[in-house]
Design a protein around this motif. Structure first.
Motif, PDB file in Angstrom:
ATOM      1  N   PRO A  71      35.261  61.121  29.028  1.00 28.27           N
ATOM      2  CA  PRO A  71      36.714  61.073  29.197  1.00 28.27           C
ATOM      3  C   PRO A  71      37.203  60.055  30.237  1.00 28.27           C
ATOM      4  N   LEU A  72      36.398  59.023  30.518  1.00 31.30           N
ATOM      5  CA  LEU A  72      36.769  57.981  31.474  1.00 31.30           C
ATOM      6  C   LEU A  72      37.175  56.710  30.735  1.00 31.30           C
ATOM      7  N   PHE A  73      38.046  55.924  31.357  1.00 28.22           N
ATOM      8  CA  PHE A  73      38.525  54.675  30.765  1.00 28.22           C
ATOM      9  C   PHE A  73      37.894  53.486  31.487  1.00 28.22           C
ATOM     10  N   GLN A  74      37.016  52.773  30.802  1.00 26.14           N
ATOM     11  CA  GLN A  74      36.509  51.520  31.367  1.00 26.14           C
ATOM     12  C   GLN A  74      37.412  50.400  30.857  1.00 26.14           C
ATOM     13  N   GLU A  75      38.646  50.416  31.354  1.00 25.11           N
ATOM     14  CA  GLU A  75      39.684  49.524  30.856  1.00 25.11           C
ATOM     15  C   GLU A  75      40.416  48.859  32.012  1.00 25.11           C
ATOM     16  N   LEU A  76      40.786  47.590  31.790  1.00 22.22           N
ATOM     17  CA  LEU A  76      41.663  46.851  32.693  1.00 22.22           C
ATOM     18  C   LEU A  76      42.918  46.483  31.922  1.00 22.22           C
ATOM     19  N   TRP A  77      44.059  46.949  32.437  1.00 22.14           N
ATOM     20  CA  TRP A  77      45.350  46.669  31.823  1.00 22.14           C
ATOM     21  C   TRP A  77      46.217  45.848  32.774  1.00 22.14           C
ATOM     22  N   LYS A  78      47.004  44.976  32.190  1.00 24.33           N
ATOM     23  CA  LYS A  78      47.965  44.164  32.951  1.00 24.33           C
ATOM     24  C   LYS A  78      49.376  44.537  32.510  1.00 24.33           C
ATOM     25  N   PHE A  79      50.239  44.830  33.493  1.00 23.91           N
ATOM     26  CA  PHE A  79      51.644  45.117  33.189  1.00 23.91           C
ATOM     27  C   PHE A  79      52.492  44.007  33.784  1.00 23.91           C
ATOM     28  N   ASN A  80      53.114  43.203  32.916  1.00 24.33           N
ATOM     29  CA  ASN A  80      53.981  42.116  33.344  1.00 24.33           C
ATOM     30  C   ASN A  80      55.342  42.694  33.730  1.00 24.33           C
ATOM     31  N   ILE A  81      55.690  42.599  35.012  1.00 26.50           N
ATOM     32  CA  ILE A  81      56.915  43.245  35.489  1.00 26.50           C
ATOM     33  C   ILE A  81      58.167  42.419  35.189  1.00 26.50           C
ATOM     34  N   VAL A  82      57.986  41.202  34.684  1.00 33.37           N
ATOM     35  CA  VAL A  82      59.133  40.402  34.250  1.00 33.37           C
ATOM     36  C   VAL A  82      59.573  40.833  32.852  1.00 33.37           C
ATOM     37  N   SER A  83      58.600  41.043  31.967  1.00 34.50           N
ATOM     38  CA  SER A  83      58.919  41.414  30.579  1.00 34.50           C
ATOM     39  C   SER A  83      58.667  42.885  30.276  1.00 34.50           C
ATOM     40  N   ASN A  84      58.138  43.658  31.265  1.00 31.95           N
ATOM     41  CA  ASN A  84      57.778  45.068  31.054  1.00 31.95           C
ATOM     42  C   ASN A  84      56.789  45.219  29.891  1.00 31.95           C
ATOM     43  N   THR A  85      55.808  44.336  29.860  1.00 36.33           N
ATOM     44  CA  THR A  85      54.870  44.272  28.750  1.00 36.33           C
ATOM     45  C   THR A  85      53.452  44.598  29.209  1.00 36.33           C
ATOM     46  N   TRP A  86      52.794  45.494  28.491  1.00 36.91           N
ATOM     47  CA  TRP A  86      51.395  45.813  28.723  1.00 36.91           C
ATOM     48  C   TRP A  86      50.494  44.870  27.919  1.00 36.91           C
ATOM     49  N   THR A  87      49.392  44.465  28.534  1.00 38.00           N
ATOM     50  CA  THR A  87      48.341  43.735  27.838  1.00 38.00           C
ATOM     51  C   THR A  87      47.006  44.299  28.295  1.00 38.00           C
ATOM     52  N   ARG A  88      46.161  44.666  27.360  1.00 38.94           N
ATOM     53  CA  ARG A  88      44.811  45.089  27.726  1.00 38.94           C
ATOM     54  C   ARG A  88      43.930  43.855  27.882  1.00 38.94           C
ATOM     55  N   ILE A  89      43.269  43.762  29.028  1.00 35.04           N
ATOM     56  CA  ILE A  89      42.494  42.579  29.370  1.00 35.04           C
ATOM     57  C   ILE A  89      41.039  42.759  28.965  1.00 35.04           C
ATOM     58  N   GLU A  90      40.494  41.733  28.355  1.00 35.05           N
ATOM     59  CA  GLU A  90      39.082  41.759  28.004  1.00 35.05           C
ATOM     60  C   GLU A  90      38.250  41.654  29.276  1.00 35.05           C
ATOM     61  N   GLY A  91      37.461  42.672  29.561  1.00 31.54           N
ATOM     62  CA  GLY A  91      36.643  42.673  30.769  1.00 31.54           C
ATOM     63  C   GLY A  91      35.387  41.838  30.570  1.00 31.54           C
ATOM     64  N   LEU A  92      35.285  40.741  31.294  1.00 37.66           N
ATOM     65  CA  LEU A  92      34.137  39.859  31.192  1.00 37.66           C
ATOM     66  C   LEU A  92      33.205  40.096  32.372  1.00 37.66           C
ATOM     67  N   GLY A  93      31.915  40.030  32.158  1.00 43.43           N
ATOM     68  CA  GLY A  93      30.960  40.193  33.244  1.00 43.43           C
ATOM     69  C   GLY A  93      30.597  41.644  33.490  1.00 43.43           C
ATOM     70  N   SER A  94      30.268  41.954  34.739  1.00 47.34           N
ATOM     71  CA  SER A  94      29.756  43.270  35.118  1.00 47.34           C
ATOM     72  C   SER A  94      30.885  44.162  35.621  1.00 47.34           C
ATOM     73  N   MET A  95      31.306  45.138  34.798  1.00 45.29           N
ATOM     74  CA  MET A  95      32.366  46.065  35.169  1.00 45.29           C
ATOM     75  C   MET A  95      31.766  47.341  35.749  1.00 45.29           C
ATOM     76  N   PRO A  96      32.475  48.005  36.675  1.00 44.04           N
ATOM     77  CA  PRO A  96      31.977  49.281  37.210  1.00 44.04           C
ATOM     78  C   PRO A  96      31.874  50.349  36.132  1.00 44.04           C
ATOM     79  N   GLU A  97      30.944  51.273  36.344  1.00 42.07           N
ATOM     80  CA  GLU A  97      30.778  52.428  35.456  1.00 42.07           C
ATOM     81  C   GLU A  97      31.417  53.680  36.058  1.00 42.07           C
ATOM     82  N   GLU A  98      31.636  53.686  37.366  1.00 42.63           N
ATOM     83  CA  GLU A  98      32.259  54.824  38.064  1.00 42.63           C
ATOM     84  C   GLU A  98      33.765  54.601  38.032  1.00 42.63           C
TER      85      GLU A  98
END
Length: 396
Positions: A71-98
């Protein structure tokens, strides 16, 4: 222009719900409700990493990464505060597991992530530092040396003068109030607090507290244990130069004569000489209130507005303007229901250029979908148009 929506009014210290949209260019959906995540601001966006939600089934969220980490999210999201737009970012390299109750701070174009836990909580806690370059979404594990903290989660962290300070945390069974410092240039850890605990002078061990640095001291706000929360009538204070603990007595709000209630799993944001504290819970009650304390007088002030719902295990970050954005958290104490709500609070009078853009979006909410050439031709400043474009690689 149509004024059917009513006149625009700039409202400092008022919670304003933000209606987000997905990144239509990339067909990206909105993030799922979560708690235990962390967000940081960089430029005209905030970034959310990690989180936890046991209420989502595999059928609710058809995502390959989620199926591996739920039930954990290994996700990086970007919220653009100018357009109020969410974008899910492709995680490149070594991401944390915790991915729950880790800490995150922004240093230049990078997000530093330290600590945290996997599932079951406490069985796979982390003592590793990771760095994400936010403009590219690239991660790397940072090699550090010296006397680093034990693997824990729920630590209080802050950055000041090129140093990362870490206070407390829990293994899930044991709690800490140890103070460690990482020099971000040499990448060497140093334990600042005594290695042998002094029961008479050290404050209570805790997790899910918040810390700020001010005047060469670290001030600890709240926190607690599984069945207890710490008071805010005094602040455990660690003098960095003397490497010693003391307590700073605070003053009650002179208008109502009270202090904020004891709490953990809240947020605390420092802006100049003020620290703003919102939400949290004490094990029995969740809070929607907003307080601030003056770090020169240590006098509390209860601000007049509350968030739409009580929140805890949420996260917040402050823009340069300064406007505080909050995302996610647990909104129902009984049902443990989580939210994906985004809310903002102007903490002071913002810059006129951003107030004008907010007013324009109020009257013309679809303006952010126009092509860049059309916006420039209309006279929209290039820094606004540039920030409407998504530069970080999207996922999917």
């Amino acid at each position: 222009m149509s004024t059917k929506k009513g006149l625009y009014k700039f409202k400092p210290l008022v919670f304003q719900p933000v209606k987000p949209i997905g990144n239509l260019k990339d067909g990206t959906p909105l993030p799922m409700p979560r708690s235990g995540h962390r967000i940081v601001c960089y430029g005209m966006s905030f970034y959310s990493f990690g989180g936890y939600n046991p209420k989502i089934s595999s059928d609710d969220y058809l995502d390959e990464i989620w199926h591996r980490t739920q039930p954990l999210f290994q996700e990086l999201w970007k919220f653009n505060i100018v357009s109020n737009t969410w974008t899910r970012i492709e995680g490149l390299g070594s991401m944390p597991e915790e991915l729950a109750s880790h800490s995150a701070v922004q240093v230049g174009p990078n997000m530093l992530v330290f600590g945290g836990t996997g599932m079951p909580f406490g069985d796979s806690s982390s003592d590793s530092l990771y760095m994400c370059h936010l403009p590219t979404g690239r991660w790397q594990k940072v090699l550090t040396y010296g006397s680093k903290p034990l693997p824990m989660y729920g630590q209080g962290v802050c950055v000041s003068d090129g140093k990362l300070y870490v206070v407390g945390g829990t293994t899930g069974y044991l709690y800490s109030i140890d103070v460690h410092c990482l020099d971000l240039t040499t990448r060497v850890w140093d334990q600042l607090s005594a290695k042998v605990r002094n029961m008479m002078s050290n404050p209570e061990e805790r997790y899910r507290h918040e810390i700020v640095e001010h005047g060469s001291c670290l001030y600890v706000f709240g926190g607690g244990r599984s069945r207890a929360a710490c008071q805010l009538s005094h602040l455990p204070t660690f003098n960095i130069t003397e490497r010693a603990w003391s307590h700073t007595e605070t003053r009650a709000d002179p208008t109502i004569g009270t202090f904020p209630q004891a709490r953990r799993c809240h947020i605390a944001s420092k802006v100049n000489n003020y620290v703003y504290v919102h939400g949290g819970y004490d094990g029995a009650e969740a809070f929607a209130d907003l307080w601030r304390i003056d770090l020169q007088t240590f006098c509390w002030e209860k601000l007049p507005h509350k968030s739409p719902v009580p929140l805890y295990f949420h996260s917040a970050a402050v823009t340069e303007e300064p406007c505080m954005y909050m995302f996610g958290g647990v909104k129902s104490l009984l049902e443990e229901k989580r939210t994906a709500r985004v809310t903002k609070v102007w903490l002071t009078i913002g810059k006129l250029q951003y107030i004008c853009w907010e007013a324009l979006c109020h009257y013309a909410p679809n303006i952010t979908s126009l092509p860049p050439a059309s916006l420039l031709q209309m006279g929209i400043p290039s820094y606004i148009v540039d920030n409407l474009q998504h530069q970080t690689p999207a996922c999917g």
